[in-house]
Design a protein around this motif. Structure first.
Motif, PDB file in Angstrom:
ATOM      1  N   UNK A 164     -11.080  -2.643  23.725  1.00  0.00           N
ATOM      2  CA  UNK A 164     -11.692  -1.471  23.082  1.00  0.00           C
ATOM      3  C   UNK A 164     -11.458  -1.487  21.580  1.00  0.00           C
ATOM      4  N   UNK A 165     -10.423  -2.167  21.121  1.00  0.00           N
ATOM      5  CA  UNK A 165     -10.047  -2.147  19.703  1.00  0.00           C
ATOM      6  C   UNK A 165     -11.189  -2.597  18.785  1.00  0.00           C
ATOM      7  N   UNK A 166     -11.898  -3.722  19.086  1.00  0.00           N
ATOM      8  CA  UNK A 166     -12.995  -4.131  18.211  1.00  0.00           C
ATOM      9  C   UNK A 166     -14.345  -3.488  18.554  1.00  0.00           C
ATOM     10  N   UNK A 167     -14.398  -2.673  19.628  1.00  0.00           N
ATOM     11  CA  UNK A 167     -15.637  -1.948  19.963  1.00  0.00           C
ATOM     12  C   UNK A 167     -16.001  -1.059  18.783  1.00  0.00           C
ATOM     13  N   UNK A 168     -17.282  -0.892  18.523  1.00  0.00           N
ATOM     14  CA  UNK A 168     -17.739  -0.242  17.294  1.00  0.00           C
ATOM     15  C   UNK A 168     -17.133   1.144  17.069  1.00  0.00           C
ATOM     16  N   UNK A 186     -10.385  -5.139   3.837  1.00  0.00           N
ATOM     17  CA  UNK A 186      -8.948  -5.299   4.057  1.00  0.00           C
ATOM     18  C   UNK A 186      -8.568  -4.886   5.478  1.00  0.00           C
ATOM     19  N   UNK A 187      -9.183  -3.808   5.937  1.00  0.00           N
ATOM     20  CA  UNK A 187      -8.923  -3.325   7.292  1.00  0.00           C
ATOM     21  C   UNK A 187      -9.402  -4.346   8.323  1.00  0.00           C
ATOM     22  N   UNK A 188     -10.572  -4.924   8.091  1.00  0.00           N
ATOM     23  CA  UNK A 188     -11.117  -5.948   8.982  1.00  0.00           C
ATOM     24  C   UNK A 188     -10.170  -7.133   9.089  1.00  0.00           C
ATOM     25  N   UNK A 189      -9.639  -7.585   7.970  1.00  0.00           N
ATOM     26  CA  UNK A 189      -8.714  -8.719   7.957  1.00  0.00           C
ATOM     27  C   UNK A 189      -7.497  -8.430   8.822  1.00  0.00           C
ATOM     28  N   UNK A 190      -6.942  -7.225   8.725  1.00  0.00           N
ATOM     29  CA  UNK A 190      -5.789  -6.842   9.538  1.00  0.00           C
ATOM     30  C   UNK A 190      -6.141  -6.831  11.021  1.00  0.00           C
ATOM     31  N   UNK A 191      -7.343  -6.339  11.353  1.00  0.00           N
ATOM     32  CA  UNK A 191      -7.755  -6.269  12.753  1.00  0.00           C
ATOM     33  C   UNK A 191      -7.915  -7.665  13.349  1.00  0.00           C
ATOM     34  N   UNK A 192      -8.455  -8.597  12.590  1.00  0.00           N
ATOM     35  CA  UNK A 192      -8.618  -9.969  13.069  1.00  0.00           C
ATOM     36  C   UNK A 192      -7.252 -10.580  13.383  1.00  0.00           C
ATOM     37  N   UNK A 193      -6.280 -10.326  12.516  1.00  0.00           N
ATOM     38  CA  UNK A 193      -4.926 -10.824  12.742  1.00  0.00           C
ATOM     39  C   UNK A 193      -4.293 -10.135  13.945  1.00  0.00           C
ATOM     40  N   UNK A 194      -4.471  -8.809  14.045  1.00  0.00           N
ATOM     41  CA  UNK A 194      -3.828  -8.045  15.129  1.00  0.00           C
ATOM     42  C   UNK A 194      -4.323  -8.461  16.500  1.00  0.00           C
ATOM     43  N   UNK A 195      -5.577  -8.922  16.583  1.00  0.00           N
ATOM     44  CA  UNK A 195      -6.143  -9.364  17.853  1.00  0.00           C
ATOM     45  C   UNK A 195      -5.875 -10.848  18.117  1.00  0.00           C
ATOM     46  N   UNK A 196      -5.086 -11.470  17.247  1.00  0.00           N
ATOM     47  CA  UNK A 196      -4.709 -12.862  17.450  1.00  0.00           C
ATOM     48  C   UNK A 196      -5.836 -13.841  17.235  1.00  0.00           C
ATOM     49  N   UNK A 197      -6.869 -13.434  16.472  1.00  0.00           N
ATOM     50  CA  UNK A 197      -8.019 -14.292  16.255  1.00  0.00           C
ATOM     51  C   UNK A 197      -7.877 -15.167  15.016  1.00  0.00           C
ATOM     52  N   UNK A 198      -6.848 -14.890  14.227  1.00  0.00           N
ATOM     53  CA  UNK A 198      -6.574 -15.670  13.038  1.00  0.00           C
ATOM     54  C   UNK A 198      -5.123 -15.450  12.661  1.00  0.00           C
ATOM     55  N   UNK A 199      -4.390 -16.496  12.305  1.00  0.00           N
ATOM     56  CA  UNK A 199      -2.983 -16.314  11.931  1.00  0.00           C
ATOM     57  C   UNK A 199      -2.847 -15.553  10.620  1.00  0.00           C
TER      58      UNK A 199
END
Length: 255
Positions: A164-168, A186-199
């Motif tokens: 649900x986290x990346x759901x719109x 900046x928020x998007x970058x944090x979300x990508x990291x938090x979901x383990x999609x990028x170190x």
């Protein structure tokens, strides 16, 4: 764009979607599953949980896809997905109260008791199954409290919740509530990291299942596309349409 305006657009769209998407989900449920889902749909949530009814549709929907594609235990995992956040209905929350560690613990304890009552009323679960489901409800937010998940069932359910986290609705809800000083990029970058999609530095919790990762990647790629195209400038006209598109995709996976 004013964040209160963003919320008003999302609130209006979610109110329109709840009944439509709930009816579609019911078609994928057995009779006993429908009984549980309908009990959840009766619950009322405070202003601080305005997004919860959509969450209570998206998480079970994605759990169905994960169960189907990973050959998992539907009798335990799907009721857990439907019931895991019902404790929030007993709490009067404002703003981002739901992110507090004490609230996460309290709603899990309240929800476990409520879940036990609902499961017993259906008459379809034995004692061991009920104990397992309420245990999953109690522990589902442990990662946010610094407590690692231990069992395969805990991790499998976590994927449906995390999806649900990346759901719109969730993404922009979190943006306006949690990181008011940050830009959307900046928020998007944090979300990508938090979901383990990028170190990267900060909290990171990757998906545990292939299907969970597939759903998360699809949704996050849409968020990247939106931000690159200046989506916020046309938020009012595009939000409901894009949320509908995501429901169409998620239902296609679950069928």
């Amino acid at each position: 764009m004013d964040k209160s305006y963003i919320k008003s657009v999302m609130l209006k769209a979610s109110e329109s979607a709840i009944l439509i998407q709930a009816k579609k989900l019911l078609k994928l449920l057995s009779e006993e599953e429908s009984l549980i889902f309908n009990e959840v749909q009766k619950l009322k949530f405070s202003e601080g949980s305005w997004f919860r009814p959509i969450h209570n549709i998206v998480v079970p929907l994605n759990m169905i896809s994960i169960i189907k594609n990973e050959s998992l235990n539907r009798k335990i995992l799907l009721p857990t997905a439907m019931l895991h956040d019902i404790g929030y209905s007993k709490l009067r929350l404002k703003g981002n109260d739901w992110t507090r560690s004490d609230i996460r613990m309290k709603h899990s304890i309240l929800g476990a008791k409520m879940a036990e009552n609902i499961l017993r009323e259906t008459g379809s679960f034995d004692k061991k199954e009920i104990e397992l489901i309420i245990s999953l409800v109690k522990t589902h937010d442990n990662p946010y409290r610094g407590i690692p998940l231990k069992t395969a069932l805990e991790k499998q359910h976590r994927d449906s919740d995390r999806s649900f986290v990346p759901f719109i609705l969730s993404f922009y809800k979190d943006f306006i509530n949690l990181d008011s000083a940050e830009t959307l990029k900046e928020f998007l970058k944090k979300r990508i990291i938090s979901l383990g999609m990028k170190p990267g530095k900060g909290y990171s919790e990757p998906f545990n299942t292939k299907t969970g990762k597939e759903i998360g990647s699809y949704l996050m790629n849409r968020r990247i596309e939106e931000i690159e195209s200046g989506f916020l400038k046309n938020f009012n006209n595009q939000f409901e349409k894009r949320m509908d598109e995501e429901f169409i995709y998620l239902f296609s996976l679950a069928k």
